[in-house]
Design a protein around this motif. Structure first.
Motif, PDB file in Angstrom:
ATOM      1  N   MET A   1     -18.990  80.127  20.513  1.00 34.10           N
ATOM      2  CA  MET A   1     -18.435  79.076  19.690  1.00 34.10           C
ATOM      3  C   MET A   1     -17.936  77.943  20.590  1.00 34.10           C
ATOM      4  O   MET A   1     -17.193  78.162  21.528  1.00 34.10           O
ATOM      5  CB  MET A   1     -17.290  79.631  18.853  1.00 34.10           C
ATOM      6  CG  MET A   1     -16.685  78.616  17.925  1.00 34.10           C
ATOM      7  SD  MET A   1     -15.593  79.398  16.757  1.00 34.10           S
ATOM      8  CE  MET A   1     -14.048  78.726  17.286  1.00 34.10           C
ATOM      9  N   ALA A   2     -18.373  76.744  20.304  1.00 31.31           N
ATOM     10  CA  ALA A   2     -17.981  75.586  21.093  1.00 31.31           C
ATOM     11  C   ALA A   2     -16.626  75.063  20.618  1.00 31.31           C
ATOM     12  O   ALA A   2     -16.356  75.011  19.416  1.00 31.31           O
ATOM     13  CB  ALA A   2     -19.019  74.492  20.956  1.00 31.31           C
ATOM     14  N   ALA A   3     -15.792  74.721  21.571  1.00 34.25           N
ATOM     15  CA  ALA A   3     -14.479  74.181  21.222  1.00 34.25           C
ATOM     16  C   ALA A   3     -14.639  72.715  20.829  1.00 34.25           C
ATOM     17  O   ALA A   3     -15.337  71.953  21.497  1.00 34.25           O
ATOM     18  CB  ALA A   3     -13.536  74.305  22.399  1.00 34.25           C
ATOM     19  N   ALA A   4     -13.997  72.356  19.744  1.00 32.43           N
ATOM     20  CA  ALA A   4     -14.066  70.976  19.280  1.00 32.43           C
ATOM     21  C   ALA A   4     -13.253  70.079  20.206  1.00 32.43           C
ATOM     22  O   ALA A   4     -12.191  70.467  20.688  1.00 32.43           O
ATOM     23  CB  ALA A   4     -13.523  70.881  17.857  1.00 32.43           C
ATOM     24  N   PRO A   5     -13.739  68.880  20.467  1.00 32.54           N
ATOM     25  CA  PRO A   5     -12.955  67.953  21.282  1.00 32.54           C
ATOM     26  C   PRO A   5     -11.690  67.535  20.537  1.00 32.54           C
ATOM     27  O   PRO A   5     -11.671  67.498  19.301  1.00 32.54           O
ATOM     28  CB  PRO A   5     -13.893  66.772  21.484  1.00 32.54           C
ATOM     29  CG  PRO A   5     -14.918  66.901  20.420  1.00 32.54           C
ATOM     30  CD  PRO A   5     -15.008  68.331  20.056  1.00 32.54           C
ATOM     31  N   THR A   6     -10.665  67.229  21.281  1.00 33.19           N
ATOM     32  CA  THR A   6      -9.404  66.820  20.655  1.00 33.19           C
ATOM     33  C   THR A   6      -9.543  65.435  20.033  1.00 33.19           C
ATOM     34  O   THR A   6     -10.476  64.689  20.342  1.00 33.19           O
ATOM     35  CB  THR A   6      -8.261  66.787  21.679  1.00 33.19           C
ATOM     36  OG1 THR A   6      -8.566  65.786  22.656  1.00 33.19           O
ATOM     37  CG2 THR A   6      -8.076  68.143  22.337  1.00 33.19           C
ATOM     38  N   LYS A   7      -8.612  65.116  19.179  1.00 31.82           N
ATOM     39  CA  LYS A   7      -8.614  63.796  18.540  1.00 31.82           C
ATOM     40  C   LYS A   7      -8.458  62.694  19.594  1.00 31.82           C
ATOM     41  O   LYS A   7      -9.092  61.653  19.511  1.00 31.82           O
ATOM     42  CB  LYS A   7      -7.491  63.714  17.510  1.00 31.82           C
ATOM     43  CG  LYS A   7      -7.499  62.437  16.716  1.00 31.82           C
ATOM     44  CD  LYS A   7      -6.483  62.464  15.608  1.00 31.82           C
ATOM     45  CE  LYS A   7      -6.581  61.190  14.804  1.00 31.82           C
ATOM     46  NZ  LYS A   7      -5.816  61.243  13.582  1.00 31.82           N
ATOM     47  N   GLU A   8      -7.625  62.964  20.596  1.00 34.93           N
ATOM     48  CA  GLU A   8      -7.420  61.982  21.668  1.00 34.93           C
ATOM     49  C   GLU A   8      -8.707  61.757  22.460  1.00 34.93           C
ATOM     50  O   GLU A   8      -9.021  60.634  22.850  1.00 34.93           O
ATOM     51  CB  GLU A   8      -6.291  62.434  22.607  1.00 34.93           C
ATOM     52  CG  GLU A   8      -4.911  62.394  21.997  1.00 34.93           C
ATOM     53  CD  GLU A   8      -4.612  63.585  21.097  1.00 34.93           C
ATOM     54  OE1 GLU A   8      -5.306  64.622  21.207  1.00 34.93           O
ATOM     55  OE2 GLU A   8      -3.707  63.479  20.264  1.00 34.93           O
ATOM     56  N   ALA A   9      -9.452  62.857  22.699  1.00 34.41           N
ATOM     57  CA  ALA A   9     -10.716  62.736  23.435  1.00 34.41           C
ATOM     58  C   ALA A   9     -11.724  61.915  22.630  1.00 34.41           C
ATOM     59  O   ALA A   9     -12.440  61.076  23.190  1.00 34.41           O
ATOM     60  CB  ALA A   9     -11.283  64.110  23.753  1.00 34.41           C
TER      61      ALA A   9
END
Length: 98
Positions: free
Chosen positions: A1-9
């Motif tokens: 499972m791929a980690a979602a990028p943060t909102k800041e990223a």
């Protein structure tokens, strides 16, 4: 499972892409890439699927690198300014008959 990028990223990627889009010296390229960036990021803003967000982020990061290189080349061979790029947006036309 791929980690979602943060909102800041994602916001950083968006602002970096806009900055690279605005670096084009050619009016048509500049406006095309600014509008394209806004529309692409607008489409993904409500996405919640981490896999889709991760794929989107990695694809757009690669596109950002290409966009930066393209903007540099465009600055080297920019060409002439267009009429729509006039520095005086509110200038009155001089009709010469007054």
């Amino acid at each position: 499972m791929a980690a979602a990028p943060t909102k800041e990223a994602m916001l950083h990627l968006y602002s970096s892409t806009l900055r690279a889009s605005r670096a084009f010296s050619s009016y048509n390229f500049r406006h095309y890439f600014v509008q394209r960036t806004k529309s692409v990021f607008r489409e993904i803003k409500d996405e919640q699927d981490p896999a889709k967000l991760s794929a989107f982020y990695s694809e757009k990061a690669k596109e950002l690198a290409t966009l930066k290189r393209s903007a540099i080349v465009n600055q080297l061979y920019g060409g002439w300014k267009l009429v729509v790029e006039n520095e005086k947006p509110n200038a009155q036309l001089d009709r010469g008959d007054s």
